[in-house]
Design a protein around this motif. Sequence first.
Motif, mmCIF file in Angstrom:
data_model
loop_
_atom_site.group_PDB
_atom_site.id
_atom_site.type_symbol
_atom_site.label_atom_id
_atom_site.label_comp_id
_atom_site.label_asym_id
_atom_site.label_seq_id
_atom_site.Cartn_x
_atom_site.Cartn_y
_atom_site.Cartn_z
ATOM 1 N N LEU A 171 9.649 22.681 9.284
ATOM 2 C CA LEU A 171 9.020 22.151 10.498
ATOM 3 C C LEU A 171 8.969 20.627 10.465
ATOM 4 O O LEU A 171 9.244 19.961 11.477
ATOM 5 C CB LEU A 171 7.604 22.717 10.633
ATOM 6 C CG LEU A 171 6.783 22.224 11.835
ATOM 7 C CD1 LEU A 171 7.448 22.635 13.141
ATOM 8 C CD2 LEU A 171 5.352 22.776 11.765
ATOM 9 N N ALA A 172 8.636 20.060 9.306
ATOM 10 C CA ALA A 172 8.607 18.603 9.171
ATOM 11 C C ALA A 172 9.985 18.012 9.451
ATOM 12 O O ALA A 172 10.112 16.982 10.128
ATOM 13 C CB ALA A 172 8.134 18.214 7.769
ATOM 14 N N ALA A 173 11.037 18.674 8.944
ATOM 15 C CA ALA A 173 12.403 18.197 9.176
ATOM 16 C C ALA A 173 12.761 18.250 10.649
ATOM 17 O O ALA A 173 13.331 17.298 11.209
ATOM 18 C CB ALA A 173 13.391 19.032 8.356
ATOM 19 N N VAL A 212 13.982 15.719 15.779
ATOM 20 C CA VAL A 212 13.771 15.640 17.233
ATOM 21 C C VAL A 212 13.259 14.253 17.617
ATOM 22 O O VAL A 212 13.719 13.648 18.588
ATOM 23 C CB VAL A 212 12.789 16.732 17.698
ATOM 24 C CG1 VAL A 212 12.376 16.502 19.159
ATOM 25 C CG2 VAL A 212 13.417 18.115 17.539
ATOM 26 N N TYR A 213 12.305 13.751 16.831
ATOM 27 C CA TYR A 213 11.763 12.417 17.115
ATOM 28 C C TYR A 213 12.860 11.359 16.999
ATOM 29 O O TYR A 213 12.917 10.415 17.800
ATOM 30 C CB TYR A 213 10.623 12.128 16.150
ATOM 31 C CG TYR A 213 9.892 10.844 16.423
ATOM 32 C CD1 TYR A 213 9.495 10.494 17.718
ATOM 33 C CD2 TYR A 213 9.586 9.964 15.389
ATOM 34 C CE1 TYR A 213 8.813 9.314 17.962
ATOM 35 C CE2 TYR A 213 8.892 8.780 15.623
ATOM 36 C CZ TYR A 213 8.518 8.465 16.917
ATOM 37 O OH TYR A 213 7.844 7.290 17.169
ATOM 38 N N GLY A 214 13.732 11.531 16.004
ATOM 39 C CA GLY A 214 14.838 10.599 15.850
ATOM 40 C C GLY A 214 15.759 10.594 17.054
ATOM 41 O O GLY A 214 16.201 9.537 17.516
ATOM 42 N N ARG A 215 16.043 11.800 17.588
ATOM 43 C CA ARG A 215 16.895 11.891 18.786
ATOM 44 C C ARG A 215 16.219 11.245 19.993
ATOM 45 O O ARG A 215 16.870 10.574 20.804
ATOM 46 C CB ARG A 215 17.206 13.353 19.082
ATOM 47 C CG ARG A 215 18.058 14.052 18.039
ATOM 48 C CD ARG A 215 19.455 13.510 17.962
ATOM 49 N NE ARG A 215 20.217 13.754 19.179
ATOM 50 C CZ ARG A 215 21.472 13.387 19.366
ATOM 51 N NH1 ARG A 215 22.115 12.739 18.404
ATOM 52 N NH2 ARG A 215 22.102 13.648 20.492
ATOM 53 N N VAL A 216 14.918 11.462 20.100
ATOM 54 C CA VAL A 216 14.173 10.858 21.210
ATOM 55 C C VAL A 216 14.211 9.339 21.111
ATOM 56 O O VAL A 216 14.430 8.634 22.108
ATOM 57 C CB VAL A 216 12.714 11.368 21.217
ATOM 58 C CG1 VAL A 216 11.869 10.566 22.203
ATOM 59 C CG2 VAL A 216 12.672 12.845 21.558
ATOM 60 N N LEU A 217 14.013 8.810 19.907
ATOM 61 C CA LEU A 217 14.070 7.359 19.712
ATOM 62 C C LEU A 217 15.462 6.821 20.059
ATOM 63 O O LEU A 217 15.585 5.749 20.672
ATOM 64 C CB LEU A 217 13.732 7.002 18.271
ATOM 65 C CG LEU A 217 12.262 7.080 17.855
ATOM 66 C CD1 LEU A 217 12.118 6.770 16.364
ATOM 67 C CD2 LEU A 217 11.407 6.119 18.673
ATOM 68 N N PRO A 251 16.416 2.679 21.542
ATOM 69 C CA PRO A 251 17.544 2.508 20.614
ATOM 70 C C PRO A 251 17.344 1.376 19.611
ATOM 71 O O PRO A 251 17.870 1.428 18.498
ATOM 72 C CB PRO A 251 18.735 2.231 21.540
ATOM 73 C CG PRO A 251 18.126 1.799 22.839
ATOM 74 C CD PRO A 251 16.841 2.525 22.948
ATOM 75 N N GLU A 252 16.567 0.351 20.003
ATOM 76 C CA GLU A 252 16.348 -0.754 19.067
ATOM 77 C C GLU A 252 15.500 -0.308 17.873
ATOM 78 O O GLU A 252 15.676 -0.798 16.754
ATOM 79 C CB GLU A 252 15.686 -1.936 19.782
ATOM 80 C CG GLU A 252 14.211 -1.783 20.132
ATOM 81 C CD GLU A 252 13.942 -0.830 21.300
ATOM 82 O OE1 GLU A 252 12.760 -0.545 21.581
ATOM 83 O OE2 GLU A 252 14.926 -0.382 21.938
ATOM 84 N N VAL A 253 14.577 0.628 18.094
ATOM 85 C CA VAL A 253 13.771 1.169 16.999
ATOM 86 C C VAL A 253 14.628 2.101 16.148
ATOM 87 O O VAL A 253 14.596 2.049 14.916
ATOM 88 C CB VAL A 253 12.534 1.928 17.538
ATOM 89 C CG1 VAL A 253 11.790 2.624 16.407
ATOM 90 C CG2 VAL A 253 11.609 0.964 18.269
ATOM 91 N N HIS A 254 15.404 2.947 16.809
ATOM 92 C CA HIS A 254 16.288 3.868 16.094
ATOM 93 C C HIS A 254 17.271 3.097 15.215
ATOM 94 O O HIS A 254 17.579 3.507 14.089
ATOM 95 C CB HIS A 254 17.048 4.731 17.106
ATOM 96 C CG HIS A 254 17.921 5.779 16.488
ATOM 97 N ND1 HIS A 254 19.214 5.529 16.085
ATOM 98 C CD2 HIS A 254 17.680 7.085 16.179
ATOM 99 C CE1 HIS A 254 19.733 6.635 15.582
ATOM 100 N NE2 HIS A 254 18.840 7.584 15.617
ATOM 101 N N ALA A 255 17.749 1.953 15.714
ATOM 102 C CA ALA A 255 18.761 1.177 14.987
ATOM 103 C C ALA A 255 18.237 0.592 13.697
ATOM 104 O O ALA A 255 19.011 0.308 12.779
ATOM 105 C CB ALA A 255 19.297 0.061 15.873
ATOM 106 N N ARG A 256 16.923 0.387 13.583
ATOM 107 C CA ARG A 256 16.417 -0.233 12.374
ATOM 108 C C ARG A 256 15.839 0.763 11.363
ATOM 109 O O ARG A 256 15.281 0.361 10.347
ATOM 110 C CB ARG A 256 15.398 -1.315 12.712
ATOM 111 C CG ARG A 256 14.064 -0.843 13.211
ATOM 112 C CD ARG A 256 13.164 -2.065 13.466
ATOM 113 N NE ARG A 256 11.834 -1.674 13.905
ATOM 114 C CZ ARG A 256 11.135 -2.312 14.829
ATOM 115 N NH1 ARG A 256 11.674 -3.353 15.427
ATOM 116 N NH2 ARG A 256 9.930 -1.917 15.154
#
Length: 522
Positions: free
Chosen positions: A466-468, A473-478, A483-488
Amino acid sequence: MPTGSTHEISTFKGQERALSADRIGTPGLLLSVLAASAPLMAVAGVMVTTYQVMGIVGQPLLFVILGVVMALFSVGYAEMSRHVHNAGAFYAYIARGLGGTAGAGASFVALAAYSALQVGIYGIFGFEFAALLGTFFGITVVWWVPAVLAVLLTGALGALKIDLNAKVLGVLLLIEVALIVVFDLAFAAQPGPQGLSLHAFDPTTLGGAGLGTALCFAVAGFLGFEQAPVYAEETSRPGTVVARVMFLAVGFSAVFFALSSWLIGVATGPDHVVATAGKEGPGLIFALAEPRLGGLFTDVLHVFFVTGIFASMLSFHNVVARYAFAMGREGLLPAALGRTSKASGAPALGSFLQTVVSLVVVVAFAVTDRAPTGDPTTPVLKLFTWGGNLGALGVIALMATACAAVIAFFVRRGAGRAQAGRLTAAAVAGLALLVVLVYAVKDFGVLVGAGTGSALTWLLPALIGLAAVVGLVYGRVLRATRPEVHARIGLGNEAFRLEKAAADGVPGTEPGRGLLSPPGTR
């Protein structure tokens, strides 16, 4: 920037989103990570349980084999540590190799796994400390009273300078190791009926249905060495110190645990070790030590068994606090967690968060405990066993994934041929860790002592899954919305250096581009 440079990722110092640098050197870091494995708890708990429950006489050989696997894992992991200096360690490495979304998933697994490991230890600490009070002072106290006090003390220490923590951990660890060496020598000097038999190193002793479960228990004994990269930003020379500490920790653990488990068998006789462990349980070490070294030594051993547990709690607490800090700094958790204390340079809010989580969990187990005072069911068989095995499962999964990330990281940078030996080691270690992971999931009911058909056999492992999923999912949303948060993700404090350079108009310095991340890595 040339591939392979040890300065590809450097810690940008001098702002509140950076951990205080130059706080800890090789000795302090080595003592800190070894303290997490709680050697005395591993000898008296992990080893005895493996003999008792799984009946594997060849446990010493098992530690040798796993020591080789951990060393192979460390080859690639250590090389990665020369390029990525981030308190997020596992998830940062996975993000840099497999992309930001995978890194986000790994970050939540790491936070859940290490938190479970740390909180679970409060159970056995509370139980053992309460037992000491009863033995030496005739004071009867329920297990959760010392557990709650330990939560508060650990939280306070976790907010202080890491070099102070290292000194506390170092003193406790050295005393633990000295005591283990003393009774190891006593077992060797006064062996059981079969003398100094080497039967435990015979490969035929590894047979039996309990081998897979024994592997899982033995891996738990090594946990701690993989924490070294978490402190990379706080060392003076992260590119050198972190790698050195990992190899030293793996080598020490493999040799120390193999010898200690062998000498336990020597003291009872290899033909009798399983039956004796079944009779004495966790008290086996003390039962073997007392006739050889006397009651006073056994009493001291009991005391430092408890202090060793405390050292392990503090070590894991520091790791969780730094994962929370790294995630806050990169936008995976609230930004407030990504700030350090001006007084100590430590992740004080990350420490506070873990303290609150620990307090809530300990209180929840205390409220639901209906057993009489002195009964180990809730603190040891539930809180400690469930938390420890759940956390170990998550860390094994992270280690296996990190092996794939290491390979991807260097191949994508065109260094596959130059790093062929290290990448081969990572592949072999990854496959071995996957085998252990499969066994851990399959035999999880045995690991936590659940009965046939118990929901715990799938419910607890599902928490890691569940943690994974939440992290992915949160990563995909970011990636879609910010995208600037996801990129770092995985860049750590380096992201802010790049932001400053971008603001100053330096071309190609946006986080996730140019200097650091070739196209396709995120």
